[in-house]
Design a protein around this motif. Structure first.
Motif, mmCIF file in Angstrom:
data_model
loop_
_atom_site.group_PDB
_atom_site.id
_atom_site.type_symbol
_atom_site.label_atom_id
_atom_site.label_comp_id
_atom_site.label_asym_id
_atom_site.label_seq_id
_atom_site.Cartn_x
_atom_site.Cartn_y
_atom_site.Cartn_z
ATOM 1 N N LEU A 437 -7.216 3.973 2.921
ATOM 2 C CA LEU A 437 -5.899 4.105 3.425
ATOM 3 C C LEU A 437 -5.894 5.262 4.280
ATOM 4 O O LEU A 437 -6.715 6.309 3.951
ATOM 5 N N ASN A 438 -4.758 5.433 5.266
ATOM 6 C CA ASN A 438 -4.585 6.644 5.976
ATOM 7 C C ASN A 438 -3.646 7.462 5.126
ATOM 8 O O ASN A 438 -3.235 7.078 3.998
ATOM 9 N N THR A 439 -3.198 8.649 5.768
ATOM 10 C CA THR A 439 -2.324 9.393 5.090
ATOM 11 C C THR A 439 -0.885 8.903 4.914
ATOM 12 O O THR A 439 0.024 9.395 3.968
ATOM 13 N N GLY A 440 -0.458 7.688 5.440
ATOM 14 C CA GLY A 440 0.629 7.102 5.467
ATOM 15 C C GLY A 440 0.544 5.797 4.481
ATOM 16 O O GLY A 440 1.665 5.231 4.475
ATOM 17 N N PHE A 441 -0.608 5.565 4.008
ATOM 18 C CA PHE A 441 -0.855 4.551 2.865
ATOM 19 C C PHE A 441 -0.933 3.376 3.813
ATOM 20 O O PHE A 441 -0.802 2.133 3.064
ATOM 21 N N ASP A 442 -1.381 3.326 4.798
ATOM 22 C CA ASP A 442 -1.619 2.119 5.957
ATOM 23 C C ASP A 442 -3.081 1.792 5.464
ATOM 24 O O ASP A 442 -3.942 2.654 5.336
ATOM 25 N N ILE A 443 -3.411 0.405 5.201
ATOM 26 C CA ILE A 443 -4.637 -0.161 5.081
ATOM 27 C C ILE A 443 -5.421 -0.215 6.178
ATOM 28 O O ILE A 443 -5.218 -0.724 7.041
ATOM 29 N N LEU A 444 -6.446 0.754 6.323
ATOM 30 C CA LEU A 444 -7.367 0.777 7.645
ATOM 31 C C LEU A 444 -8.303 -0.306 7.464
ATOM 32 O O LEU A 444 -8.775 -0.777 8.579
ATOM 33 N N ASP A 445 -8.955 -0.224 6.051
ATOM 34 C CA ASP A 445 -10.181 -1.216 5.941
ATOM 35 C C ASP A 445 -10.308 -1.815 4.750
ATOM 36 O O ASP A 445 -9.804 -0.939 3.788
ATOM 37 N N THR A 446 -10.991 -2.519 4.645
ATOM 38 C CA THR A 446 -11.451 -3.111 2.875
ATOM 39 C C THR A 446 -12.850 -3.467 2.922
ATOM 40 O O THR A 446 -13.459 -4.251 3.902
ATOM 41 N N THR A 447 -13.492 -2.903 2.025
ATOM 42 C CA THR A 447 -14.947 -3.083 1.686
ATOM 43 C C THR A 447 -15.048 -3.474 0.224
ATOM 44 O O THR A 447 -14.453 -3.434 -0.555
ATOM 45 N N GLU A 448 -16.246 -3.879 -0.126
ATOM 46 C CA GLU A 448 -16.854 -4.342 -1.333
ATOM 47 C C GLU A 448 -17.565 -3.276 -1.845
ATOM 48 O O GLU A 448 -18.310 -2.256 -1.357
ATOM 49 N N THR A 449 -17.489 -3.005 -3.290
ATOM 50 C CA THR A 449 -18.092 -1.938 -4.115
ATOM 51 C C THR A 449 -19.583 -2.269 -4.059
ATOM 52 O O THR A 449 -20.365 -1.057 -4.065
#
Length: 518
Positions: A437-449
């Protein structure tokens, strides 16, 4: 540290029947990793048992292994009720003795060569060489202190359950030492040493206990409730075992909610602690420096921490019923002056249907994580600055913020994921995905653990980073100093790394790495 102490004591169950075993345990040495400091191989000794290894303990002093063998059910998920305990002499390469196991009968605690079997109302010490009973007492031993060798427990009766009379025994001969009344209906919440002979016990408040004499002070508090009508629980009494710096017992009836308390924060010989009814600052002699009343209906599991001259409290809005987390109370955040206890603010941070799962601090702000949202509060006055819903349908419900748990390789270094870009926020979900997330809580990316290494343990400024079946050891500068074929269930005891896989137990000698890293 807790992880190491957890693995220094073994919890297993044993039936009274005893039989000498002719079991043969094979072993072999093999290369299992690389020491980059010395440019040498890392060797392991592997021991092959006839059944699946469920738990194990290494008595380093006498070089004995106590191993619990327990197969899985037909569907392959749950351990079977019946198994076997084996005591193996690593010096003689032979089985000393074995016993059949019924996991519904009794429990066993071990520290060094003290192997204590307990069942409701009785405890026995078993000889490590023969398996025979050395002594027995009509009490339950729930904790063996690793420093003094003194065991603690409560009398038990089938009609009354465990009493509040805490009793101490010498584990060498079972001799009675002292007793003291300490209320324990809501369980032991924490336990650790203040020095070699004095422990601090959190059980319905705070208590210091001189293990040799039983003396100490009491600072009572309420940490649970018997009146909980939102959940219909089973009628059976639940008994669970846990570990802090040893072993502690948690007992709950079907209508008892526990863990309505905070962590214990020790700073400059002063204890900071919150319970159901109050937040307190307790001096090391047991006297209240100050305490403030908390809203009883809202207060639940909480955390306390200090920043600058302010004591902060995060009330999560959940507690535990029979070991399961349940919604309880309402989330709030609060702040008090550290010296006088003057309340600076107490701000509601959710309703009774919400719970705080994690928090972070930074830039004079407090970030709170819920199952489907993130909120930002001002730390000076508790104002809500922003609250943003996070879509969780595909990624899974939010679980926790990521700090230094996950590592990524950048060039030749293994660095914490969260440190790679401090302007981003990393959140773990229940589906093992990481949201960026960025500082505005927007999802920038998703990845796997599974794309990252997870920090399994730390020791002497070294960190053990695990991905799949590989463990990378890095030094304080995040440089790789060793690579080992070992997964996330490996643990460190002394200078040995241990890992059990199915029927094989590997003991890996890391003493050369420890010497080379100093």
């Amino acid at each position: 540290m807790k992880k190491l102490f957890f693995l220094s004591l073994l919890l297993i169950t044993v039936i009274p029947a005893f039989g000498q075993s002719k079991m043969s345990i094979l072993n072999k040495d093999r290369t299992i990793g690389k020491n980059y400091l010395a440019d040498s191989d890392i060797r392991a000794t592997e021991y092959f048992f006839p059944e699946r290894i469920d738990k194990y303990y290494h008595d380093i002093t006498n070089n004995h292994l106590t191993v619990e063998l327990r197969g899985l059910s037909e569907i392959g998920k749950n351990p079977k009720a019946i198994g076997k305990i084996v005591v193996y002499d690593l010096n003689k390469h032979q089985v000393n003795w074995s016993k059949n196991i019924n996991f519904q009968s009794s429990t066993m605690l071990q520290y060094n060569d003290m192997l204590i079997q307990s069942k409701p109302g009785f405890s026995f010490r078993l000889d490590m060489e023969t398996g025979k009973k050395l002594w027995d007492i009509p009490k339950n031993i729930m904790y063996i202190d690793p420093v003094t060798g003194i065991g603690l427990g409560y009398p038990y009766s089938s009609s009354q359950g465990f009493s509040k009379r805490l009793e101490a025994f010498d584990m060498k001969d079972g001799g009675f030492l002292w007793y003291r009344e300490i209320y324990r209906e809501y369980g032991w919440n924490d336990l650790f040493h203040l020095n070699d002979s004095v422990i601090l016990l959190a059980s319905a408040g705070l208590h210091t206990i001189n293990l040799r004499t039983g003396g100490g002070w009491n600072n009572d508090a309420v940490t649970g409730t018997n009146n909980y009508n939102k959940v219909i629980a089973a009628n059976a009494i639940g008994i669970a075992m846990g570990l802090v710096t040893g072993t502690f017992l948690v007992y709950t009836g079907s209508d008892i909610v526990t863990d309505i308390n905070s962590n214990i924060l020790i700073d400059d010989e002063v204890l900071y602690y919150a319970s159901r009814e109050k937040i307190s600052v307790v001096e090391i002699n047991g006297f209240d420096r100050w305490s403030r009343i908390l809203p009883k209906r809202e207060t639940a599991k909480s955390s306390v921490f200090i920043q600058d001259s302010v004591l902060y409290m995060i009330n999560y809005g959940y507690a535990f019923l029979n070991g399961q987390r349940i919604q309880h109370g309402e989330p709030f955040i609060a702040a008090f002056t550290r010296q006088s206890g003057r309340q600076l603010f107490l701000s509601k941070a959710g309703n009774e249907e919400e719970m705080i799962l994690d928090f972070l601090t930074g830039n004079h702000e407090l970030l709170l994580l819920y199952k489907d949202k993130v909120a930002r509060y001002a730390m000076d006055d508790g104002r809500l600055l922003a609250k943003t819903a996070i879509p969780v349908k595909n990624q899974g419900k939010l679980k926790s913020f990521i700090g230094d748990e996950y590592y990524t390789k950048t060039d030749s270094l293994y660095q914490p994921l969260a440190a790679c870009d401090p302007d981003k926020l990393y959140v773990l979900t229940e589906k093992d995905q990481i949201l960026i997330l960025n500082t505005g809580f927007d999802i920038l990316d998703t990845t796997e653990t599974n794309q990252f290494y997870q920090c399994n343990m730390s020791f002497d400024e070294m960190k053990f980073l695990v991905r799949d079946n590989e463990t990378i050891i890095v030094d304080s500068e995040y440089r790789k100093i060793a690579a080992i074929e070992a997964g996330s269930n490996a643990y460190l005891q002394g200078t040995n790394l241990y890992e059990a896989r199915d029927k094989t137990l590997a003991i890996i000698d890391l003493s050369e790495i420890f010497r080379g890293n100093r």
